[in-house]
Design a protein around this motif. Structure first.
Motif, PDB file in Angstrom:
ATOM      1  N   SER A  46      39.893  27.376 -34.828  1.00  0.00           N
ATOM      2  CA  SER A  46      41.217  27.336 -35.442  1.00  0.00           C
ATOM      3  C   SER A  46      41.346  26.013 -36.169  1.00  0.00           C
ATOM      4  O   SER A  46      40.417  25.200 -36.177  1.00  0.00           O
ATOM      5  CB  SER A  46      42.322  27.479 -34.394  1.00  0.00           C
ATOM      6  OG  SER A  46      42.535  26.269 -33.696  1.00  0.00           O
ATOM      7  N   ASP A  47      42.505  25.763 -36.774  1.00  0.00           N
ATOM      8  CA  ASP A  47      42.711  24.525 -37.518  1.00  0.00           C
ATOM      9  C   ASP A  47      42.683  23.292 -36.613  1.00  0.00           C
ATOM     10  O   ASP A  47      42.509  22.169 -37.097  1.00  0.00           O
ATOM     11  CB  ASP A  47      44.055  24.561 -38.253  1.00  0.00           C
ATOM     12  CG  ASP A  47      44.067  25.610 -39.355  1.00  0.00           C
ATOM     13  OD1 ASP A  47      42.968  25.996 -39.805  1.00  0.00           O
ATOM     14  OD2 ASP A  47      45.157  26.040 -39.758  1.00  0.00           O
ATOM     15  N   LYS A  48      42.848  23.506 -35.305  1.00  0.00           N
ATOM     16  CA  LYS A  48      42.925  22.372 -34.392  1.00  0.00           C
ATOM     17  C   LYS A  48      42.050  22.560 -33.151  1.00  0.00           C
ATOM     18  O   LYS A  48      42.182  21.805 -32.189  1.00  0.00           O
ATOM     19  CB  LYS A  48      44.370  22.138 -33.945  1.00  0.00           C
ATOM     20  CG  LYS A  48      45.306  21.714 -35.062  1.00  0.00           C
ATOM     21  CD  LYS A  48      46.692  21.405 -34.519  1.00  0.00           C
ATOM     22  CE  LYS A  48      47.617  20.912 -35.633  1.00  0.00           C
ATOM     23  NZ  LYS A  48      48.972  20.597 -35.120  1.00  0.00           N
ATOM     24  N   GLU A  49      41.140  23.527 -33.171  1.00  0.00           N
ATOM     25  CA  GLU A  49      40.358  23.808 -31.968  1.00  0.00           C
ATOM     26  C   GLU A  49      38.877  23.992 -32.277  1.00  0.00           C
ATOM     27  O   GLU A  49      38.510  24.601 -33.278  1.00  0.00           O
ATOM     28  CB  GLU A  49      40.880  25.077 -31.283  1.00  0.00           C
ATOM     29  CG  GLU A  49      42.283  24.951 -30.709  1.00  0.00           C
ATOM     30  CD  GLU A  49      42.738  26.261 -30.098  1.00  0.00           C
ATOM     31  OE1 GLU A  49      43.178  26.266 -28.932  1.00  0.00           O
ATOM     32  OE2 GLU A  49      42.649  27.292 -30.801  1.00  0.00           O
ATOM     33  N   THR A  89      40.862  20.504 -28.264  1.00  0.00           N
ATOM     34  CA  THR A  89      41.960  20.533 -29.224  1.00  0.00           C
ATOM     35  C   THR A  89      42.159  19.153 -29.844  1.00  0.00           C
ATOM     36  O   THR A  89      42.092  18.135 -29.151  1.00  0.00           O
ATOM     37  CB  THR A  89      43.267  20.973 -28.532  1.00  0.00           C
ATOM     38  OG1 THR A  89      43.074  22.255 -27.947  1.00  0.00           O
ATOM     39  CG2 THR A  89      44.413  21.062 -29.535  1.00  0.00           C
ATOM     40  N   GLY A  90      42.390  19.137 -31.147  1.00  0.00           N
ATOM     41  CA  GLY A  90      42.634  17.875 -31.843  1.00  0.00           C
ATOM     42  C   GLY A  90      42.771  18.105 -33.326  1.00  0.00           C
ATOM     43  O   GLY A  90      42.844  19.240 -33.797  1.00  0.00           O
ATOM     44  N   THR A  91      42.788  17.013 -34.077  1.00  0.00           N
ATOM     45  CA  THR A  91      42.922  17.091 -35.523  1.00  0.00           C
ATOM     46  C   THR A  91      41.549  17.170 -36.176  1.00  0.00           C
ATOM     47  O   THR A  91      40.700  16.294 -35.942  1.00  0.00           O
ATOM     48  CB  THR A  91      43.675  15.857 -36.063  1.00  0.00           C
ATOM     49  OG1 THR A  91      44.957  15.806 -35.445  1.00  0.00           O
ATOM     50  CG2 THR A  91      43.849  15.949 -37.576  1.00  0.00           C
ATOM     51  N   LEU A  92      41.327  18.200 -36.981  1.00  0.00           N
ATOM     52  CA  LEU A  92      40.065  18.361 -37.706  1.00  0.00           C
ATOM     53  C   LEU A  92      40.255  17.810 -39.112  1.00  0.00           C
ATOM     54  O   LEU A  92      40.672  18.511 -40.021  1.00  0.00           O
ATOM     55  CB  LEU A  92      39.647  19.839 -37.748  1.00  0.00           C
ATOM     56  CG  LEU A  92      39.373  20.493 -36.394  1.00  0.00           C
ATOM     57  CD1 LEU A  92      39.030  21.962 -36.570  1.00  0.00           C
ATOM     58  CD2 LEU A  92      38.240  19.783 -35.677  1.00  0.00           C
ATOM     59  N   SER A  93      39.960  16.528 -39.276  1.00  0.00           N
ATOM     60  CA  SER A  93      40.239  15.850 -40.540  1.00  0.00           C
ATOM     61  C   SER A  93      39.366  16.337 -41.691  1.00  0.00           C
ATOM     62  O   SER A  93      39.712  16.167 -42.863  1.00  0.00           O
ATOM     63  CB  SER A  93      40.053  14.335 -40.368  1.00  0.00           C
ATOM     64  OG  SER A  93      38.739  14.037 -39.922  1.00  0.00           O
ATOM     65  N   HIS A  98      37.113  28.168 -40.340  1.00  0.00           N
ATOM     66  CA  HIS A  98      36.910  28.829 -39.056  1.00  0.00           C
ATOM     67  C   HIS A  98      35.497  29.416 -39.007  1.00  0.00           C
ATOM     68  O   HIS A  98      35.016  29.993 -39.978  1.00  0.00           O
ATOM     69  CB  HIS A  98      37.943  29.939 -38.860  1.00  0.00           C
ATOM     70  CG  HIS A  98      39.356  29.440 -38.826  1.00  0.00           C
ATOM     71  ND1 HIS A  98      40.426  30.261 -38.602  1.00  0.00           N
ATOM     72  CD2 HIS A  98      39.863  28.191 -38.989  1.00  0.00           C
ATOM     73  CE1 HIS A  98      41.534  29.537 -38.639  1.00  0.00           C
ATOM     74  NE2 HIS A  98      41.218  28.291 -38.877  1.00  0.00           N
TER      75      HIS A  98
END
Length: 354
Positions: free
Chosen positions: A249-252, A261-265, A270
């Motif tokens: 996901s956008d953060k996983e 879980t966190g920020t994917l800079s 996906h």
């Protein structure tokens, strides 16, 4: 805040081969910077270029708003008001400690000179061996005297080239912290060259990681450790391993240790295969956890053990564990992830800087 030193796209070449490639950074007045990297990466050449011993092939060096180097213009070393401390303290053997320090004050006379010597002696805490000769001093004492001589005239910039490399490992970090305190009290801007991370982190406000002549990141020690911008920096700074994962996901990110879980800079799509940086402090020993790993090796560090663990897949990870949890090799222990900073790179990462 005023700028003390600025490098603008500096490149340096020897025999038509670039050893420094388009390096730029800014260091503010009163700050301490460190050029950190492995042997042969170009950090000492860059320091010599700042000092004026080497001329840039391209780019400019500015000190306190004055251009001192470009490809056609080079202010001589002696006119740059730069102090230097080397790995070898290079003290004059025939001079006492006091005379060595006074040598850096040749432009001062009388009461002004004596007041500065007294100030430096108190600052460096060297009064008890002021009348001794260098050969009677320990390595750490000699480096303090060399520092006193270098900063006596309050240079615009102080350059330190591996100044602690010849000292015992235990003394390096301590002396780095002491030197930092002295420079801060005297308000001197400095650039340190080192390959030792503990020295760099103990002394510098900002650290530049260099490899193969390129500056990969110019940042705080905290950001270099927790927010590295390249896989090389992530691998070089601190300890850790790269764990395979997949963006879900956008953060996983899904890994064999669970979902992180966190920020994917990087804005990865996906399903993208990635490598997740796992530091020893990201893996917590938990006897109640259903997830286990086998102890392959352990290193006693006083308050902690650094465990090398093997996961079910055969992947090795590191974990810092309080030393009262003393588990033997080959024993399975419970672990869980506790990651505050998600650091992810594409699966096909290049650990070099190319």
């Amino acid at each position: 805040m005023n700028t003390a030193l600025e490098l603008k796209n500096i490149s340096v070449a020897f025999d038509q081969r670039k050893v420094i490639n388009a390096i730029s950074f800014v260091l503010n007045e009163g700050d301490i910077g460190c050029l950190l990297g492995p042997s042969g990466c170009g950090k000492t050449t860059l320091l010599r270029t700042i000092a004026g011993f080497e001329a840039p092939l391209e780019g400019e060096v500015w000190i306190r708003g004055v251009r001192v180097s470009d490809r056609k213009y080079l202010v001589p070393v002696e006119q740059r008001q730069i102090g230097m401390v080397f790995q070898d303290s290079a003290l004059f053997p025939h001079m006492t400690v006091r005379e060595n320090i006074a040598f850096g004050l040749q432009q001062m006379h009388g009461r002004q000179k004596e007041e500065r010597i007294t100030e430096l002696v108190d600052l460096l805490e060297i009064s008890e061996f002021l009348h001794k000769y260098p050969h009677r001093l320990s390595g750490g004492q000699q480096q303090r005297v060399a520092l006193g001589r270098a900063i006596a005239s309050r240079p615009r910039i102080l350059l330190l080239d591996e100044p602690f490399a010849s000292l015992d490992f235990e003394l390096r970090e301590q002396l780095a912290q002491e030197v930092r305190n002295v420079l801060k009290q005297d308000g001197i801007t400095a650039v340190l060259v080192s390959h030792n991370q503990l020295e760099a982190f103990a002394m510098a406000d900002i650290v530049g990681v260099i490899n193969d002549g390129r500056l990969l990141q110019w940042d705080t020690a905290f950001n270099l450790y927790h927010r590295p911008v390249t896989a090389y920096v992530a691998d070089f700074v601190g300890e850790g391993v790269f764990l395979s994962g997949k963006v879900i996901s956008d953060k996983e990110v899904q890994t064999e240790l669970g979902t992180i879980t966190g920020t994917l800079s990087l804005g990865l799509e996906h399903g993208t295969s990635v490598k997740v940086l796992i530091r020893p402090d990201d893996i917590v020993h938990d006897d109640n956890s259903a997830l286990t790993a086998n102890v392959l090796d352990k290193a006693f560090r006083g308050a902690e053990f650094l465990y090398t663990l093997m996961l079910a897949s055969g992947t090795k990870v590191l974990s810092l564990v309080p030393s009262h949890h003393n588990h033997p090799v080959n024993e399975p222990i419970g672990i869980r992830l506790e990651i505050d900073h998600l650091v992810v790179f594409p699966a096909r990462i290049d650990h070099s800087c190319r």
